[in-house]
Motif scaffolding. Sequence first.
Motif, PDB file in Angstrom:
ATOM      1  N   CYS A 244       0.805  -1.210   0.000  1.00 13.14           N
ATOM      2  CA  CYS A 244       0.000   0.000   0.000  1.00 13.14           C
ATOM      3  C   CYS A 244       0.848   1.274   0.000  1.00 13.14           C
ATOM      4  O   CYS A 244       0.291   2.377  -0.018  1.00 13.14           O
ATOM      5  N   SER A 245       2.162   1.160   0.051  1.00 14.32           N
ATOM      6  CA  SER A 245       3.006   2.351  -0.014  1.00 14.32           C
ATOM      7  C   SER A 245       2.821   3.045  -1.356  1.00 14.32           C
ATOM      8  O   SER A 245       2.697   2.392  -2.399  1.00 14.32           O
ATOM      9  N   ASN A 246       2.816   4.364  -1.331  1.00 17.93           N
ATOM     10  CA  ASN A 246       2.646   5.162  -2.544  1.00 17.93           C
ATOM     11  C   ASN A 246       3.898   5.044  -3.410  1.00 17.93           C
ATOM     12  O   ASN A 246       4.990   5.406  -2.967  1.00 17.93           O
ATOM     13  N   PRO A 247       3.771   4.539  -4.648  1.00 16.59           N
ATOM     14  CA  PRO A 247       4.962   4.370  -5.497  1.00 16.59           C
ATOM     15  C   PRO A 247       5.723   5.663  -5.744  1.00 16.59           C
ATOM     16  O   PRO A 247       6.928   5.633  -6.013  1.00 16.59           O
ATOM     17  N   ALA A 248       5.026   6.801  -5.634  1.00 12.06           N
ATOM     18  CA  ALA A 248       5.669   8.085  -5.892  1.00 12.06           C
ATOM     19  C   ALA A 248       6.263   8.714  -4.634  1.00 12.06           C
ATOM     20  O   ALA A 248       6.946   9.734  -4.719  1.00 12.06           O
ATOM     21  N   SER A 249       6.007   8.142  -3.475  1.00 12.30           N
ATOM     22  CA  SER A 249       6.461   8.756  -2.228  1.00 12.30           C
ATOM     23  C   SER A 249       7.865   8.297  -1.875  1.00 12.30           C
ATOM     24  O   SER A 249       8.361   7.277  -2.370  1.00 12.30           O
ATOM     25  N   ASN A 250       8.520   9.057  -0.995  1.00 16.47           N
ATOM     26  CA  ASN A 250       9.770   8.593  -0.417  1.00 16.47           C
ATOM     27  C   ASN A 250       9.489   7.350   0.417  1.00 16.47           C
ATOM     28  O   ASN A 250       8.483   7.277   1.128  1.00 16.47           O
ATOM     29  N   GLN A 251      10.377   6.374   0.337  1.00 18.38           N
ATOM     30  CA  GLN A 251      10.207   5.129   1.072  1.00 18.38           C
ATOM     31  C   GLN A 251      11.537   4.737   1.725  1.00 18.38           C
ATOM     32  O   GLN A 251      12.599   4.997   1.173  1.00 18.38           O
ATOM     33  N   VAL A 252      11.448   4.114   2.901  1.00 25.33           N
ATOM     34  CA  VAL A 252      12.664   3.741   3.625  1.00 25.33           C
ATOM     35  C   VAL A 252      12.483   2.399   4.315  1.00 25.33           C
ATOM     36  O   VAL A 252      11.363   1.929   4.540  1.00 25.33           O
ATOM     37  N   THR A 253      13.614   1.783   4.646  1.00 29.12           N
ATOM     38  CA  THR A 253      13.670   0.616   5.520  1.00 29.12           C
ATOM     39  C   THR A 253      14.656   0.914   6.635  1.00 29.12           C
ATOM     40  O   THR A 253      15.691   1.547   6.400  1.00 29.12           O
ATOM     41  N   LEU A 254      14.329   0.485   7.839  1.00 26.20           N
ATOM     42  CA  LEU A 254      15.183   0.725   8.995  1.00 26.20           C
ATOM     43  C   LEU A 254      15.863  -0.557   9.446  1.00 26.20           C
ATOM     44  O   LEU A 254      15.292  -1.660   9.343  1.00 26.20           O
TER      45      LEU A 254
END
Length: 543
Positions: A244-254
């Motif tokens: 469900c993450s927005n493909p256009a948004s910034n995304q991260v893994t911690l």
Amino acid sequence: MRKLLTVAVATALAAVCQTNAFALEDTAERFETATPIKHLVVIFQENVSFDHYFGTYPNALNLSGEPPFVAAKDTPTVNGLSGALLSSNATSTNSANGTGAANPFRLSPAQASTADQDHDYTPEQQALHGGLVDLYPKYTGAGGNALGGALPANSPAIFSTPGLVMGYYDGNTVTALWNYAQHFALSDNSYNTTFGPSTPGAINLISGQTNGMVATLNGTGDETDDGNGGLTLISDADPIGDVCSNPASNQVTLGGKNIGDLLNAKNISWGFFSGGFALNTVNSNSTTGCKRSTTSAVTGVKKLDYIPHHQPFQYYASTANPTHARPSWIGSIGKSGDAANHQYDLTDFFAAAEAGSLPAVSYVKASGFQDGHAGYSDPLDEQTFVVSVINKLQSLSSWKETAVIIAYDDSDGWYDHQMPPIVNQSSSPDDALTGTSCGDGSAALAGLTAAHAQGRCGYGPRLPLLLISPYAKSNYVDHTLTDQTSILRFVEDNWLGGQRIGNGSFDAIAGSINGMFNFTAPMNQKLILDANGEPTHGYYFGL
């Protein structure tokens, strides 16, 4: 909106009954705990400063037609908005603060729909003006209602200015929370662990460590240099891999560990329950999957039920459920080894509660329209949700060993007069508490990639924190210095023998919430509220 929730819960319960005709065992009873608490439920809401909800507690205006609130005569006072802060506030006289300067002012139940304020890491520091606490309209203020555009005809002029950030509600609007504070325990000295918006707050709740980003997608803007070539999360970003993450948004893994990892190692049951997480559910408006949404009758805004950057366990590979896989059956909720990996829908929480098998530790996240976030939610929708959860928990036999914490992820930038104690300095490029930094950062807490990781200036703004439990002190205001990781510390102390996350987590320095409990002489009370936040049968003793 309540009907929609009821239908969804009924559907989940029907599935339970088909699987198991009898109540399931409450396995949480078997876990050894340091206190009498066997079930902890954390209702984690959105974007409220302490003064925004409790600034004038326990005194409400009680205008005609509004839900009344009259405090008990022995109610303790809080560190709130005094006469001077209300009538001659520095934000109304400081010529440097730009347009919209204002004294704090009351928002009524009819004014529950407000615009979202600016609550990013840097502006929140700038609003404090090096401790003068007088630049909120200039740096975090935003005017308007939740829908944007033209304001309703009866809107006060200040709604169209950044001075809206000075608004606060009282017990005639946040009636349920004030009634909970009357009969249970409220803290007036609890803070956002660091400055910044939702995602850092959510991460701090479960790990106390926003340093250690091990992967990023789609550009920058959500992180700062930790001083050693690594990155610290300071803004909102979706979790990498969540469908469900927005493909256009910034995304991260911690990287690193969170409280789920520690609980798993001890085989202690736990779960995070999110509105909209089950992708096979169809709402009454025909929305489904990641697009499940609900329109608030208060704000008029249609908002996604599930918001990826509000779900902290999705940022860690060890605790993520990226496909939103469903639990195999009701008895697997909270347990390891199942495809759901401890990540569930809200209906699963109510189903497990009904079956008598809630996990030992539960984190509960409302659907978007009920999470309290200005701009799309509001205190009235939020109240409906909180009351529904707590009323349900009080109906269970396990209530006698349950504690509910109501906490918030950030302040939304709303005014709070109290300068937070800075327990961790930072000198990243995004720090501005003193103009160009938040101290020198030479003694900053460690991170995963730096001896003194930058970008975690804190504590941030003061936030509400309430404890509802048979073991809570009654009509009590706690002044102990705490933060979001104090909740983390309670889980560690109660179930894990005081084990800490390590690697610079704020849990190592967090204050204890134990002062809000009375474990030796519990009050054993319940408080059943209606949709307006008013008592239906009063409160009573002898569970």
